[in-house]
Motif scaffolding. Structure first.
Motif, mmCIF file in Angstrom:
data_model
loop_
_atom_site.group_PDB
_atom_site.id
_atom_site.type_symbol
_atom_site.label_atom_id
_atom_site.label_comp_id
_atom_site.label_asym_id
_atom_site.label_seq_id
_atom_site.Cartn_x
_atom_site.Cartn_y
_atom_site.Cartn_z
ATOM 1 N N VAL A 1 37.970 45.084 56.461
ATOM 2 C CA VAL A 1 37.656 46.060 55.417
ATOM 3 C C VAL A 1 38.695 45.992 54.302
ATOM 4 C CG1 VAL A 1 37.348 48.512 54.908
ATOM 5 C CG2 VAL A 1 36.485 47.577 57.053
ATOM 6 N N PHE A 2 39.954 45.859 54.691
ATOM 7 C CA PHE A 2 41.024 45.747 53.702
ATOM 8 C C PHE A 2 40.873 44.473 52.869
ATOM 9 C CE2 PHE A 2 45.269 43.956 52.796
ATOM 10 C CZ PHE A 2 45.731 44.902 51.901
ATOM 11 N N MET A 3 40.527 43.365 53.530
ATOM 12 C CA MET A 3 40.366 42.099 52.815
ATOM 13 C C MET A 3 39.204 42.171 51.829
ATOM 14 S SD MET A 3 40.957 39.536 56.048
ATOM 15 C CE MET A 3 40.210 38.200 55.154
ATOM 16 N N PHE A 4 38.054 42.650 52.279
ATOM 17 C CA PHE A 4 36.897 42.735 51.387
ATOM 18 C C PHE A 4 37.133 43.745 50.271
ATOM 19 C CE2 PHE A 4 34.698 40.325 54.567
ATOM 20 C CZ PHE A 4 33.629 39.745 53.897
ATOM 21 N N TYR A 5 37.897 44.806 50.555
ATOM 22 C CA TYR A 5 38.194 45.778 49.509
ATOM 23 C C TYR A 5 39.057 45.146 48.423
ATOM 24 C CZ TYR A 5 40.248 49.748 47.095
ATOM 25 O OH TYR A 5 40.680 50.611 46.119
ATOM 26 N N ASN A 6 40.027 44.328 48.806
ATOM 27 C CA ASN A 6 40.857 43.656 47.808
ATOM 28 C C ASN A 6 40.017 42.736 46.925
ATOM 29 O OD1 ASN A 6 43.232 44.877 48.588
ATOM 30 N ND2 ASN A 6 43.846 43.228 49.971
ATOM 31 N N ILE A 7 39.081 42.007 47.545
ATOM 32 C CA ILE A 7 38.222 41.125 46.752
ATOM 33 C C ILE A 7 37.331 41.944 45.826
ATOM 34 C CG2 ILE A 7 36.397 39.388 46.886
ATOM 35 C CD1 ILE A 7 37.539 38.533 49.579
ATOM 36 N N TRP A 8 36.755 43.022 46.362
ATOM 37 C CA TRP A 8 35.871 43.867 45.555
ATOM 38 C C TRP A 8 36.627 44.508 44.397
ATOM 39 C CZ3 TRP A 8 36.186 49.212 44.853
ATOM 40 C CH2 TRP A 8 35.094 49.794 44.190
ATOM 41 N N SER A 9 37.842 44.996 44.652
ATOM 42 C CA SER A 9 38.623 45.624 43.579
ATOM 43 C C SER A 9 39.010 44.606 42.505
ATOM 44 C CB SER A 9 39.881 46.275 44.163
ATOM 45 O OG SER A 9 40.693 45.301 44.813
ATOM 46 N N THR A 10 39.249 43.359 42.919
ATOM 47 C CA THR A 10 39.545 42.310 41.934
ATOM 48 C C THR A 10 38.323 42.040 41.062
ATOM 49 O OG1 THR A 10 41.097 41.307 43.498
ATOM 50 C CG2 THR A 10 40.382 39.961 41.641
ATOM 51 N N CYS A 11 37.160 42.033 41.675
ATOM 52 C CA CYS A 11 35.927 41.842 40.904
ATOM 53 C C CYS A 11 35.694 43.003 39.942
ATOM 54 C CB CYS A 11 34.736 41.709 41.852
ATOM 55 S SG CYS A 11 34.718 40.180 42.814
ATOM 56 N N GLU A 12 36.054 44.213 40.352
ATOM 57 C CA GLU A 12 35.904 45.354 39.454
ATOM 58 C C GLU A 12 36.832 45.228 38.255
ATOM 59 O OE1 GLU A 12 33.703 47.932 39.596
ATOM 60 O OE2 GLU A 12 32.773 46.662 41.142
ATOM 61 N N VAL A 13 38.005 44.655 38.470
ATOM 62 C CA VAL A 13 38.919 44.424 37.343
ATOM 63 C C VAL A 13 38.308 43.414 36.384
ATOM 64 C CG1 VAL A 13 41.177 43.507 36.702
ATOM 65 C CG2 VAL A 13 40.966 45.036 38.667
ATOM 66 N N ILE A 14 37.667 42.392 36.931
ATOM 67 C CA ILE A 14 37.038 41.376 36.068
ATOM 68 C C ILE A 14 35.889 41.984 35.267
ATOM 69 C CG2 ILE A 14 35.720 39.225 36.103
ATOM 70 C CD1 ILE A 14 37.327 38.400 38.553
ATOM 71 N N LYS A 15 35.136 42.916 35.908
ATOM 72 C CA LYS A 15 33.991 43.522 35.223
ATOM 73 C C LYS A 15 34.390 44.616 34.230
ATOM 74 C CE LYS A 15 30.943 42.844 39.213
ATOM 75 N NZ LYS A 15 30.148 43.534 40.263
ATOM 76 N N GLY B 1 41.780 35.945 29.641
ATOM 77 C CA GLY B 1 42.552 36.248 30.835
ATOM 78 C C GLY B 1 41.719 36.447 32.079
ATOM 79 N N VAL B 2 40.401 36.493 31.930
ATOM 80 C CA VAL B 2 39.534 36.688 33.098
ATOM 81 C C VAL B 2 39.688 35.538 34.083
ATOM 82 C CG1 VAL B 2 37.126 36.818 33.855
ATOM 83 C CG2 VAL B 2 37.878 38.132 31.873
ATOM 84 N N GLU B 3 39.761 34.323 33.575
ATOM 85 C CA GLU B 3 39.846 33.166 34.456
ATOM 86 C C GLU B 3 41.193 33.069 35.166
ATOM 87 O OE1 GLU B 3 37.314 31.334 35.164
ATOM 88 O OE2 GLU B 3 36.059 32.457 33.761
ATOM 89 N N GLN B 4 42.143 33.880 34.769
ATOM 90 C CA GLN B 4 43.436 33.888 35.453
ATOM 91 C C GLN B 4 43.504 34.917 36.582
ATOM 92 O OE1 GLN B 4 46.420 34.469 32.452
ATOM 93 N NE2 GLN B 4 45.966 32.534 31.395
ATOM 94 N N ILE B 5 42.464 35.726 36.714
ATOM 95 C CA ILE B 5 42.386 36.706 37.803
ATOM 96 C C ILE B 5 41.734 36.018 38.993
ATOM 97 C CG2 ILE B 5 41.472 38.931 38.550
ATOM 98 C CD1 ILE B 5 41.451 39.789 35.634
ATOM 99 N N CYS B 6 42.483 35.860 40.088
ATOM 100 C CA CYS B 6 42.024 35.057 41.213
ATOM 101 C C CYS B 6 42.213 35.801 42.530
ATOM 102 C CB CYS B 6 42.789 33.731 41.271
ATOM 103 S SG CYS B 6 42.711 32.754 39.742
ATOM 104 N N VAL B 7 41.511 35.291 43.522
ATOM 105 C CA VAL B 7 41.686 35.727 44.912
ATOM 106 C C VAL B 7 41.922 34.483 45.742
ATOM 107 C CG1 VAL B 7 40.564 36.702 46.943
ATOM 108 C CG2 VAL B 7 40.348 37.846 44.735
ATOM 109 N N ASP B 8 43.060 34.442 46.426
ATOM 110 C CA ASP B 8 43.394 33.321 47.305
ATOM 111 C C ASP B 8 43.220 33.786 48.747
ATOM 112 O OD1 ASP B 8 44.275 31.065 48.530
ATOM 113 O OD2 ASP B 8 46.162 30.917 47.416
ATOM 114 N N ILE B 9 42.150 33.373 49.361
ATOM 115 C CA ILE B 9 41.829 33.824 50.725
ATOM 116 C C ILE B 9 42.778 33.220 51.739
ATOM 117 C CG2 ILE B 9 40.231 32.021 51.465
ATOM 118 C CD1 ILE B 9 39.634 35.795 51.730
ATOM 119 N N ARG B 10 43.500 32.165 51.344
ATOM 120 C CA ARG B 10 44.411 31.505 52.280
ATOM 121 C C ARG B 10 45.621 32.366 52.618
ATOM 122 N NH1 ARG B 10 44.931 26.120 48.705
ATOM 123 N NH2 ARG B 10 45.263 27.814 47.198
ATOM 124 N N GLN B 11 45.954 33.321 51.736
ATOM 125 C CA GLN B 11 47.127 34.158 51.985
ATOM 126 C C GLN B 11 46.916 35.131 53.147
ATOM 127 O OE1 GLN B 11 47.899 36.657 48.611
ATOM 128 N NE2 GLN B 11 45.750 37.294 48.419
#
Length: 288
Positions: A158-172, A181-191
């Motif tokens: 839930v925490f992982m998906f929330y971080n991804i969702w919140s990042t997408c909300e920042v992009i939107k 600067g949109v293309e510089q907002i990323c999610v690295d799932i490897r971390q």
């Protein structure tokens, strides 16, 4: 004419007595239901069903998202796929075990409820019954502690998906939408450690990440993980409820065994007193 009227009156009386007897029987049966155990069983079944059902589907959706977007090479996430498949089999075992365990605890609640003891007349507890009740208390305590760990573990996705969702909300958001600067907002799932650092691409940025958040797999997996976490929390509450019920039942059985021993001693003393009195009367009668 008069005997016919008397016969009708007797039949009406018998019917009213039968209705009264059925009503009293129903009230007596309802009084024998262990409502606390019944509520805990329903809550336990609901929580386990939500955790197992939603968790199983959410795990499958997570694998699909990883394979399609974050790790295109199958060998990079082969270990993760095996772990998720193993967790899905574990979910089957958890569902089966708790279905059986909930029924056993409900039956134990029927056995030790005071209303049931009244229904079946004289009740006598045994050392075996007290031992079984104590065993259920210990086992339910262990399962409650284990489910606390499951509840905490289920909050991780839930925490992982929330971080991804919140990042997408920042992009939107209007402040960043359409800017460079949109293309510089990323999610690295490897971390998060679920795929190795050499997995490709591993990191998704900008509009590609926004498209992932708009997919049905992401939406369903995110919300199903939330429901699964809530189901795990409901199961923890149900096990705590069961633990309180079992502890009170065990205390009742302990007190009932002491009362039973006292009544046996009292009955034995009364019988001895009656024997002494009868022998005394026989001796007096022999003298007279």
């Amino acid at each position: 004419m008069k005997p016919a009227m008397e016969t009708a009156a007797e039949e009406n009386t018998e019917q009213s007595q039968e209705r009264k007897g059925c009503f009293e029987c129903c009230i007596k049966c309802l009084g024998g239901v262990p409502y606390a155990s019944l509520v805990a069983t329903i809550l336990c079944f609901s929580g386990v069903a939500l955790f197992c059902g939603c968790g199983h589907v959410a795990l499958a959706g997570t694998v699909a998202i990883l394979e399609q977007h974050f790790s295109t090479n199958t060998s990079d996430h082969a270990l993760l796929s095996e772990v998720i498949q193993l967790m899905q089999y574990v979910i089957y075992g958890i569902a089966s075990f708790f279905f059986l365990y909930g029924i056993i605890l409900l039956a134990e609640g029927f056995y030790t409820t005071s209303a049931v003891k009244e229904l079946h007349g004289e009740f006598k507890t045994t050392a075996c019954g007290r031992c079984i009740s104590g065993m259920f208390v210990f086992l339910t305590y262990v399962l409650g502690v284990a489910w606390l760990g499951v509840f905490g573990f289920s909050a991780v996705p839930v925490f992982m998906f929330y971080n991804i969702w919140s990042t997408c909300e920042v992009i939107k958001s209007p402040q960043t939408n359409g800017t460079a600067g949109v293309e510089q907002i990323c999610v690295d799932i490897r971390q998060y450690g679920i795929i190795p650092w050499n997995a490709f691409p591993g990191k998704i940025c900008g509009s590609t990440l926004e498209n992932i958040c708009n997919t049905n797999e992401f939406y369903m997996s995110y919300h199903l993980f939330i429901v699964a976490c809530a189901g795990a929390g409901a199961t923890v509450i149900a096990l705590i409820h069961f633990l309180m019920i079992l502890s009170s039942n065990w205390a009742y059985l302990k007190d009932a065994s002491k009362m039973q021993a006292y009544q046996d001693i009292k009955a034995k003393e009364e019988q001895e007193l009656q024997d002494i009195q009868s022998r005394s009367k026989e001796q007096l009668n022999s003298y007279t």
